[in-house]
Write a protein that holds these residues in place. Sequence first.
Motif, PDB file in Angstrom:
ATOM      1  N   VAL A  94       0.834  -1.208   0.000  1.00 14.56           N
ATOM      2  CA  VAL A  94       0.000   0.000   0.000  1.00 14.56           C
ATOM      3  C   VAL A  94       0.864   1.251   0.000  1.00 14.56           C
ATOM      4  O   VAL A  94       0.606   2.209  -0.733  1.00 14.56           O
ATOM      5  N   ASN A 122       0.788   4.077  -2.892  1.00 20.86           N
ATOM      6  CA  ASN A 122       0.505   5.488  -2.582  1.00 20.86           C
ATOM      7  C   ASN A 122       1.629   6.397  -3.056  1.00 20.86           C
ATOM      8  O   ASN A 122       1.387   7.539  -3.462  1.00 20.86           O
ATOM      9  N   THR A 164      -6.906  -0.199   0.702  1.00 22.09           N
ATOM     10  CA  THR A 164      -6.393   0.652  -0.383  1.00 22.09           C
ATOM     11  C   THR A 164      -6.182  -0.137  -1.673  1.00 22.09           C
ATOM     12  O   THR A 164      -5.079  -0.266  -2.191  1.00 22.09           O
TER      13      THR A 164
END
Length: 797
Positions: free
Chosen positions: A420, A424, A598
């Motif tokens: 994640v 990101n 996510t």
Amino acid sequence: MRRSSRAAALLSLSCGLAASFVTSVWAHPDDHAVQTDEDVCVPPLGPEGCGKAAALRQRFLAGLEPFEAKDATFNPFADRDYLSDTDVLNNFLDIAVDPTAGTISGSNTITMKSLVNGLTTFNFALRSNFAVTAVQVNGVNVALPTGPGVNSYLRTVTLNRPYALDEVFTVKIFYNGVPVSRGFGSIEFTTQAGVPLISSLSEPYYAATWWPAKDGDVFMPGDNADKATWNLALTTPGNLMGVSNGVMTSVETLGDGRKRWNWQSSYQMATYLACFSITNYNAYSVPYTYNPPGGGAPVSFPFRYFMYPGSDTAANRAAWEKVLPMMDAVQPVYGVYPFANEGYGMYQFPFGGGMEHQTMTGQDGYTESLTVHEMGHQWWGDNVTCRTWHDIWFNEGMATYTEAIWSERKIGSTGQAALVSAMNARKPSSSAVAGTVYVYDTSDNNAIFNSSLVYNKAGWVWHMLRGVMGDQTFWNFMGQIRSQYTGSGVTTDDIRAVADAVTGKDFAPFFNEWVYLGGAPTYVKGYAPLTVNGKTYAKFHIRQSQSTSYPTFTTPIDSQFTSGGGSVTYKVAPVARTSWFVRPTPATPTAFNLDPNTWILNYGKTTESYISAGSPPVILEGSPVPGAAPEFQTSPASVALTFSENMNLSAANFQVLRNGSPVAFTYSWNLATLTATLQFESKLSPASYSVQTLGTPTSVATSVALDGDIANANLASSLPSGNGAPGGGASYNFTVVAGSCPADLNNDNMVDDADFVLFASAYDALATMAADFNGDAQTDDVDFVLFAAAYDALNCP
């Protein structure tokens, strides 16, 4: 050289438009990898190091236009069907490179097969600055080629005779000239530490700036599926080394002191992946063995490294040799390295970042993200290649995702959290995400190599596919892509077709929203608790507030509810800008988290009060449940449907079908329990049943129509109903089976006189299904015979 208006604009600004161009369009350290905390990119127009942006910036600051100029007659969408009439089998390139004169001379012998009957011409690409001095077809001299024309690299050879379908022949092209570098430096004559350095980087359609090849014309989509094996005889000054794809089979010292470096690859390779580089390299190799999980046979091959002498340090060696554990990390999910018979090479070159030349990656840096990105391309880009430049998001998105996979899977990783974090870090800015990952205009190099879209957003496309499919199915899906298209090229539609086949679902909406259209969602969520008959639920909505120019994104999204009884997560698929759902919770919900792990690219997940206006009622429960299969001895005599609120209903709003024929029932509504009951004249006999709503049932309080859609009519967990929007009817199925003891009418686990009395009563009354043992919807003599046989057995099994 005359600068284009775009170049002039960029050069006129030091931190404005040029800075925006470099950071938003070319923010990778290669054509490729995202910078991480360990290798932060310097500000635009500062020191070198930000990938192909660096190559562009060098050329702009030198007053050079890196791309070919196009005149007003150019049409990027014109159909140029010149690639489908031949299949190239091998390229044998024999060239001499003169660093002092800056020239390339030699020949390419192209072995090919005709794919049509009566083939009389062959098109190849070679930029106009080169002179073609002779052409031979099967060893016979033919006329020099015509072309190239305006906005084109193509030249046309008239063959010595018509060639039949599947006939194999050779075309040998002799040429020489001073190369003109295009793109990101398609062919560069430069130096390192005062020593000549000549290197190629052909992507996307600039191979013709240094060698004659069958290729898509400049600016055009091309066809990277026409791959061929490779031989290169590369003649260099005696003090320099030549590097290329595959394995070096021999080195010859010529009479004049020059050397000929002979390289060969037996793997099919797209034209743009062919390369060479010449300088005084330090070369070394490291042995490698991969032991597949599950006890597969070990796979051994060498890693070969070629560095400038001044860069050959222990630290740089250690950095590049991290590619060995990278291979270990990805092979369990990607499959064995596809070119194991020829090993994997890395060589230093003068371009910013790296380039995934097949079996032989060129790099100018040593960061993990750069190295793993290029290595990932060997599977996704080289072994399986984007068929056209429209589809380059396949190559670059998966290589970008490989960076994140490495973060997830390397030794010491935190796993999902690291994945994640890596994703990101590769999230495009909200302003950059408006474009499409699919490249519609392949004449625009900025679009082909747009870091925000073709790299980062495309990386998220793969991440989202994994989130939607789940790990096992996703890696099976990727394995199927490789299995079906290994050694060839894949289009976006091909990828979607594999997704459909592997999952049994329709991925057309996903690819339409995320690949062919632009934008990304911004979510706003709200929820409210609901209790019906002592059972707790969450009513919730998901609203999408992104630009109206963006599509509504229907990607299934995880919705997690926390309560005193624990947390529960449901995957729901929005169908409109505001979608409503109802799901059961262990206790009264106290928190709502959207996409907690996510998996979806988005630009906000804010909270608001639950929007009750427009919220549709749903069916909470059904009895029997969807997919139920009760035995005849315990079969129901009614169907009960519980709703989320008081409803405007009547018998006319329902239908129960038995093997396709209606079953009579009496309707009743219980306001206290919000339950509609459909009572039959007797229990149901063995058959298949369907429960359906008819018309448009509505809420008494709001008049909003029922959202009765049931995703799987045979799955109990498909209730509560609803696809997120009002107006859908409900339909689900259940089955009554004969069971092991159908004559046990009172369900006391034996067949005795009490059952006989019940049967006789039903038989005398001709009750439709109460004693219908053979499932023909009536109780008659046939059922009596069956009952008598079962009665004689007395005890149930």
